[in-house]
Motif scaffolding. Structure first.
Motif, short mmCIF file in Angstrom:
data_model
loop_
_atom_site.label_atom_id
_atom_site.label_comp_id
_atom_site.label_asym_id
_atom_site.label_seq_id
_atom_site.Cartn_x
_atom_site.Cartn_y
_atom_site.Cartn_z
N THR A 413 0.61 -1.05 -0.07
CA THR A 413 -0.01 -0.19 0.13
C THR A 413 0.93 1.12 -0.03
OG1 THR A 413 -1.52 -1.12 1.33
CG2 THR A 413 -1.77 1.33 1.35
N ALA A 414 2.13 1.29 0.83
CA ALA A 414 2.65 2.41 0.84
C ALA A 414 3.58 2.77 -0.47
CB ALA A 414 3.87 2.21 1.99
N SER A 415 3.87 1.63 -0.97
CA SER A 415 4.76 1.67 -2.19
C SER A 415 3.89 2.47 -3.40
CB SER A 415 4.98 0.30 -2.78
OG SER A 415 5.62 0.41 -4.14
N VAL A 416 2.70 1.81 -3.45
CA VAL A 416 1.75 2.46 -4.44
C VAL A 416 1.52 4.13 -4.30
CG1 VAL A 416 -0.52 2.55 -5.42
CG2 VAL A 416 0.47 0.20 -4.99
N LEU A 417 1.13 4.50 -2.97
CA LEU A 417 0.96 5.81 -2.61
C LEU A 417 2.32 6.80 -2.70
CD1 LEU A 417 -1.36 5.22 0.44
CD2 LEU A 417 -1.97 5.88 -1.85
N ALA A 418 3.34 6.07 -2.27
CA ALA A 418 4.59 6.70 -2.45
C ALA A 418 4.94 7.21 -4.06
CB ALA A 418 5.80 6.29 -1.57
N ARG A 419 4.94 6.22 -4.66
CA ARG A 419 5.18 6.13 -6.10
C ARG A 419 4.41 7.26 -6.74
NH1 ARG A 419 9.21 3.50 -7.76
NH2 ARG A 419 10.15 1.64 -6.59
N GLY A 420 2.95 7.28 -6.32
CA GLY A 420 1.93 8.31 -6.83
C GLY A 420 2.31 9.69 -6.51
N GLU A 421 3.26 9.89 -5.42
CA GLU A 421 3.78 11.37 -5.09
C GLU A 421 5.19 11.46 -5.50
OE1 GLU A 421 3.48 11.33 -0.78
OE2 GLU A 421 1.28 11.49 -0.87
N SER A 422 5.65 10.43 -6.48
CA SER A 422 7.01 10.68 -6.95
C SER A 422 8.12 10.75 -5.65
CB SER A 422 7.37 11.90 -7.86
OG SER A 422 6.30 11.75 -8.78
N LEU A 423 7.89 10.09 -4.61
CA LEU A 423 8.97 9.93 -3.46
C LEU A 423 9.48 8.40 -3.43
CD1 LEU A 423 6.94 11.73 -0.80
CD2 LEU A 423 8.86 12.52 -2.26
N THR A 424 10.28 8.12 -4.43
CA THR A 424 10.77 7.05 -4.41
C THR A 424 11.46 6.42 -3.32
OG1 THR A 424 11.20 7.70 -7.05
CG2 THR A 424 12.23 5.50 -6.47
N ALA A 425 12.40 7.01 -2.92
CA ALA A 425 12.98 6.49 -1.38
C ALA A 425 12.02 6.11 -0.69
CB ALA A 425 13.94 7.49 -0.88
N HIS A 426 10.69 6.88 -0.48
CA HIS A 426 9.76 6.19 0.46
C HIS A 426 9.26 4.78 -0.26
CE1 HIS A 426 9.58 10.20 1.83
NE2 HIS A 426 8.49 9.89 2.58
N ALA A 427 9.08 4.80 -1.14
CA ALA A 427 8.45 3.51 -1.95
C ALA A 427 9.48 2.34 -1.75
CB ALA A 427 8.14 3.75 -3.34
N ARG A 428 11.06 2.57 -2.12
CA ARG A 428 11.96 1.68 -1.92
C ARG A 428 11.87 1.14 -0.59
NH1 ARG A 428 16.79 2.58 -6.05
NH2 ARG A 428 17.22 0.57 -5.09
N SER A 429 11.97 2.06 0.24
CA SER A 429 12.14 1.62 1.64
C SER A 429 11.13 0.94 2.06
CB SER A 429 12.09 2.95 2.74
OG SER A 429 12.19 2.65 4.13
N ALA A 430 9.92 1.04 1.84
CA ALA A 430 8.72 0.02 2.27
C ALA A 430 8.81 -0.97 1.41
CB ALA A 430 7.42 0.83 1.70
N GLU A 431 9.21 -1.02 0.13
CA GLU A 431 9.30 -2.37 -0.72
C GLU A 431 10.53 -3.48 0.08
OE1 GLU A 431 7.95 0.17 -4.57
OE2 GLU A 431 10.15 -0.36 -4.45
N TYR A 432 11.58 -2.79 0.45
CA TYR A 432 12.65 -3.64 0.90
C TYR A 432 12.13 -4.81 1.86
CZ TYR A 432 16.60 -1.06 -0.84
OH TYR A 432 17.31 -0.49 -1.86
N ARG A 433 11.00 -4.28 2.60
CA ARG A 433 10.17 -5.29 3.63
C ARG A 433 9.17 -6.02 3.20
NH1 ARG A 433 13.09 -0.47 5.43
NH2 ARG A 433 13.60 -0.64 7.63
N ILE A 434 8.91 -5.99 1.83
CA ILE A 434 7.63 -6.97 1.22
C ILE A 434 8.40 -8.29 1.10
CG2 ILE A 434 6.48 -7.35 -0.87
CD1 ILE A 434 6.19 -4.39 -1.10
N LEU A 435 7.67 -9.39 1.61
CA LEU A 435 8.20 -10.80 1.54
C LEU A 435 7.83 -11.15 0.10
CD1 LEU A 435 6.47 -12.31 4.59
CD2 LEU A 435 8.89 -11.61 4.06
N ASN A 436 8.85 -11.86 -0.37
CA ASN A 436 8.86 -12.69 -1.83
C ASN A 436 7.83 -13.71 -1.75
OD1 ASN A 436 10.19 -14.77 -0.92
ND2 ASN A 436 12.11 -14.11 -1.67
N GLU A 437 7.60 -14.44 -2.80
CA GLU A 437 6.49 -15.32 -2.70
C GLU A 437 6.73 -16.53 -1.90
OE1 GLU A 437 5.89 -16.49 -6.95
OE2 GLU A 437 4.92 -14.57 -7.41
#
Length: 440
Positions: A413-437
């Motif tokens: 959720t944070a990734s989608v909203l952060a990229r929508g605001e063009s705040l890439t570091a925010h998005a990647r910070s959240a994405e690092y914690r996303i579990l893979n399949e």
């Protein structure tokens, strides 16, 4: 001494009633350029020269022969001495009032809380008292021990570690009641300084005066102006205007009682405001007669006269429903519902600092010993402000703990909203914690 009143009479049925009411209510605490500059100069001096500036200003403005800051400090033993210097009746009254104020404010305490979501994520709120609060108390003839209780006790109930009081002593005049109240309320330190210099000392600290987190308490135009300027460096309670009372009466209360209730606020200040609203025109006439009869008996008759004539009013309304509408429009500091069944009208009151219910509940009881705080929003600010209380001396911190699964879920959720605001570091910070399949 000759005093007379010409209190304004308004009728809500008049076409220009709204305009007249707005004019009656208009009041602004405006510091002229000279006051503003003087306050800025005082603040600058205290920041630069600390204790030396405090001593100099106290000598100049208060006429106190202080050689050093040590002459302006009262220790706990001096406060305890004040308890022995007031009369037993005064001490009993202070202690009873303090106890009632403390019991009431104990109910306002907020506790920390947390809750755990299904995936182990924990959310909550941590409530923490301020470390240190500063209490400004007017000195000299304008001494209010009741204000000491109302400001210091909620701070102590909230858990504030240290309450520092500043109080001017013009020409060395020390008010023993004020010091006794400070002792009873648990004030930790007292400095006999006042004015803008005291506010500056509390906000920025000096060699002797500790820096506080919040400044509360009433003062003159210099104190109010200083509080405006230091806000942001410290918190403040409010910038209060003149005292106000609005009485809504059905016409069945003793008119002498109502007149005296109006006087109780008018005697504070020539700019204080006392208004009576009633659907009974004959009752308004009787109250006007009571005002004229009782005014010459008052010690502060000249102040009351100027207040009543300048900003007071007797307002006739169509019925009690319209009286409540006018009350909400005014949003008074003090509202007396002097009616047969005040509880029936209470749900319709939206804006008031304090509400006094029934014919026997005078506003004066709230000023001293009823229990609720008498530091209240003025000048219509009851539309968005509340009485001083324990919550003013507590702050809240959010608590967020994410489990591995929770961080992964929220990360999407944070990734989608952060990229929508063009705040890439925010998005990647959240994405690092996303579990893979595979879940790692």
């Amino acid at each position: 001494m000759t005093v007379s009143t010409a209190i304004a009479r308004l009728n809500a049925a008049d076409q220009d009633f709204a305009r007249h009411l707005d004019h009656l209510l208009s009041w602004e605490s405006v510091s002229d350029d000279a006051v503003n500059q003087r306050v800025l100069d005082i603040i600058k001096a205290v920041r630069e020269r600390g204790d030396a500036a405090l001593v100099e200003f106290t000598q100049r403005f208060d006429g106190v022969d202080a050689k050093s800051i040590d002459d302006l400090i009262l220790d706990r033993a001096r406060l305890e001495l004040a308890l022995t210097r007031i009369t037993p009746v005064q001490r009993e009254a202070l202690e009873k009032a303090a106890n009632r104020v403390r019991i009431y404010h104990e109910r306002q305490k907020q506790d920390s809380w947390q809750y755990t979501e299904a995936d182990g994520t924990v959310l909550g709120q941590k409530v923490t008292p301020l470390d240190r609060a500063g209490l400004y108390v007017p000195g000299g003839k304008a001494s209010y021990p009741s204000s000491v209780l109302m400001n210091a006790i909620p701070a102590k109930v909230a858990g504030v570690t240290e309450v520092v009081m500043v109080v001017p002593t013009p020409r060395g005049e020390v008010n023993e009641l004020v010091l006794a109240a400070a002792c009873i309320a648990g004030v930790d330190r007292v400095f006999t300084v006042g004015g803008a210099q005291a506010v500056a000392a509390l906000a920025y600290g000096t060699e002797s005066v500790p820096q506080v987190d919040k400044i509360v308490g009433p003062g003159n135009i210099y104190v109010a102006t200083a509080k405006r300027h230091v806000f942001g460096q410290v918190g403040i309670d409010m910038i209060a205007g003149p005292s106000e009372i609005l009485v809504v009466c059905d016409g069945q209360t003793d008119p002498d009682w109502i007149a005296m209730d109006l006087f109780s606020q008018a005697e504070h200040d020539e700019d204080a405001q006392a208004i009576l609203v009633s659907p009974d025109a004959g009752f308004l006439d009787r109250v006007a007669a009571s005002i004229d009869k009782l005014l010459p008996t008052m010690e502060r008759a000249e102040i009351i006269e100027k207040s009543i004539n300048g900003r007071g009013a007797l307002i006739q309304v169509r019925d009690m429903q319209q009286a409540i509408e006018v009350a909400n429009r005014i949003a008074p500091e003090h509202l007396e519902l002097s009616v047969a069944d005040p509880q029936a009208w209470l749900p319709q009151i939206r804006h008031a600092g304090a509400i006094f219910m029934g014919r026997h509940t005078s506003e004066a009881l709230g000023d001293y010993c009823a229990g609720p705080n008498h530091v209240l929003p003025t000048s219509g600010t009851a539309r968005f402000s509340s009485p001083l209380g324990v919550y003013d001396f507590q702050k809240r911190s959010s608590i967020i703990f994410c489990s591995e699964q929770g961080a992964s879920e929220l990360g999407h959720t944070a990734s989608v909203l952060a990229r929508g605001e063009s705040l890439t570091a925010h998005a990647r910070s959240a994405e690092y914690r996303i579990l893979n399949e595979k879940g790692n």
